[in-house]
Design a protein around this motif. Structure first.
Motif, short mmCIF file in Angstrom:
data_model
loop_
_atom_site.label_atom_id
_atom_site.label_comp_id
_atom_site.label_asym_id
_atom_site.label_seq_id
_atom_site.Cartn_x
_atom_site.Cartn_y
_atom_site.Cartn_z
N THR A 147 -6.84 -34.46 50.58
CA THR A 147 -6.74 -33.09 50.09
C THR A 147 -5.27 -32.72 50.03
OG1 THR A 147 -6.96 -32.25 52.35
CG2 THR A 147 -8.97 -32.34 51.01
N PHE A 148 -4.97 -31.74 49.20
CA PHE A 148 -3.59 -31.31 49.03
C PHE A 148 -3.03 -30.73 50.33
CE2 PHE A 148 -0.24 -28.45 47.53
CZ PHE A 148 0.54 -29.37 46.85
N ASN A 149 -3.89 -30.06 51.10
CA ASN A 149 -3.47 -29.47 52.37
C ASN A 149 -4.06 -30.26 53.54
OD1 ASN A 149 -2.00 -27.20 51.29
ND2 ASN A 149 -3.99 -26.38 50.68
N SER A 150 -3.30 -30.37 54.60
CA SER A 150 -3.70 -31.12 55.79
C SER A 150 -4.91 -30.49 56.49
CB SER A 150 -2.51 -31.16 56.76
OG SER A 150 -2.87 -31.79 57.95
N GLY A 151 -5.83 -31.37 56.94
CA GLY A 151 -6.94 -30.94 57.77
C GLY A 151 -8.07 -30.20 57.07
N VAL A 152 -8.07 -30.15 55.75
CA VAL A 152 -9.11 -29.45 55.01
C VAL A 152 -10.30 -30.38 54.81
CG1 VAL A 152 -9.69 -28.34 52.82
CG2 VAL A 152 -7.42 -28.01 53.82
N LYS A 153 -11.49 -29.93 55.18
CA LYS A 153 -12.70 -30.75 55.03
C LYS A 153 -13.41 -30.38 53.74
CE LYS A 153 -16.99 -32.16 57.09
NZ LYS A 153 -18.01 -31.96 58.08
N ARG A 154 -13.64 -31.38 52.90
CA ARG A 154 -14.35 -31.21 51.64
C ARG A 154 -15.34 -32.35 51.46
NH1 ARG A 154 -12.93 -26.36 51.37
NH2 ARG A 154 -10.98 -25.80 50.41
N ASP A 155 -16.60 -32.05 51.15
CA ASP A 155 -17.57 -33.06 50.77
C ASP A 155 -17.25 -33.51 49.35
OD1 ASP A 155 -18.96 -32.85 53.17
OD2 ASP A 155 -20.22 -31.23 52.41
N TYR A 156 -17.49 -34.79 49.06
CA TYR A 156 -17.22 -35.28 47.71
C TYR A 156 -18.15 -36.44 47.36
CZ TYR A 156 -14.77 -39.15 49.95
OH TYR A 156 -14.48 -40.24 50.73
N THR A 157 -18.20 -36.71 46.07
CA THR A 157 -18.82 -37.93 45.53
C THR A 157 -17.73 -38.67 44.80
OG1 THR A 157 -20.96 -36.83 45.28
CG2 THR A 157 -20.60 -38.83 43.99
N LEU A 158 -17.64 -39.97 45.03
CA LEU A 158 -16.66 -40.82 44.37
C LEU A 158 -17.42 -41.69 43.37
CD1 LEU A 158 -13.58 -41.79 44.67
CD2 LEU A 158 -14.57 -43.71 45.90
N ALA A 159 -17.00 -41.67 42.14
CA ALA A 159 -17.67 -42.45 41.08
C ALA A 159 -16.72 -43.49 40.51
CB ALA A 159 -18.16 -41.52 39.98
N VAL A 160 -17.24 -44.69 40.25
CA VAL A 160 -16.49 -45.78 39.62
C VAL A 160 -17.17 -46.10 38.31
CG1 VAL A 160 -15.69 -48.16 39.85
CG2 VAL A 160 -15.90 -46.71 41.90
N GLU A 161 -16.39 -46.10 37.23
CA GLU A 161 -16.93 -46.36 35.90
C GLU A 161 -16.07 -47.36 35.17
OE1 GLU A 161 -16.84 -42.53 34.03
OE2 GLU A 161 -18.45 -41.73 35.29
N GLN A 162 -16.73 -48.30 34.50
CA GLN A 162 -16.02 -49.25 33.64
C GLN A 162 -15.86 -48.60 32.28
OE1 GLN A 162 -17.98 -52.99 33.05
NE2 GLN A 162 -16.30 -53.82 31.85
N GLN A 163 -14.67 -48.69 31.74
CA GLN A 163 -14.39 -48.10 30.42
C GLN A 163 -14.52 -49.13 29.33
OE1 GLN A 163 -14.50 -45.14 30.48
NE2 GLN A 163 -13.56 -44.41 32.33
#
Length: 163
Positions: A147-163
């Protein structure tokens, strides 16, 4: 009774050479990922998603200030990678993107040789990070979502795509 002590002779400094090699060889520790390992291959559609959350205070610029294209590596994450991605094949083009509901995330991806670094920040007008790049070599990649700021908790999904 006479005792004979074996005599060791060293010629050419080979012992010194062996010691120098052992001490000069770095030990690369295998670090477990916070959210596990996933594999991408051409036999399956080269697309997948994994989930995690941010929240560290480790500066990603400590790994590298700039990536291979001279983009700044910014953000804060856990010192351990969030994900380990294993590419079973070479890929000419891949995109790795974060979906955190448009919160300010960053990415750092360390290649198999540990010298190839790819970094990403905002994607267009969105605050979610992404990396879209060429020449992904077969091997193991360590991925940090920050995250841009230290210690900030954010849930996320990471996606990988072939172009």
């Amino acid at each position: 009774m006479k005792f004979c002590r074996p005599r060791l002779e060293f010629s050419g400094g080979w012992l010194l050479a062996i010691l120098a090699t052992i001490t000069a060889t770095p030990v690369i520790a295998e670090t477990a990922a916070n959210f596990g390992t996933f594999t991408v291959s051409t036999s399956n559609p080269a697309q997948g998603t994994v989930q995690g959350f941010t929240g560290g205070s480790y500066s990603l610029s400590a790994i590298s200030n700039r990536d291979r294209d001279q983009k700044a590596c910014i953000g804060f994450a856990d010192p351990n990678p969030d994900h380990i991605m294993v590419l079973e094949n070479d890929f000419s083009q891949l995109t790795i993107k974060v979906d955190s509901n448009n919160t300010d995330t960053t990415l750092l991806i360390q290649g198999p040789d540990q010298n190839t670094i790819r970094c990403g920040d905002d994607t267009g007008k969105r605050k979610d990070a992404s990396v879209s790049d060429r020449n992904w070599k077969r091997g193991t990649y360590r991925i940090w979502v920050g995250t841009f700021n230290s210690g900030v908790k954010r849930d996320y999904t990471l996606a990988v795509e072939q172009q």
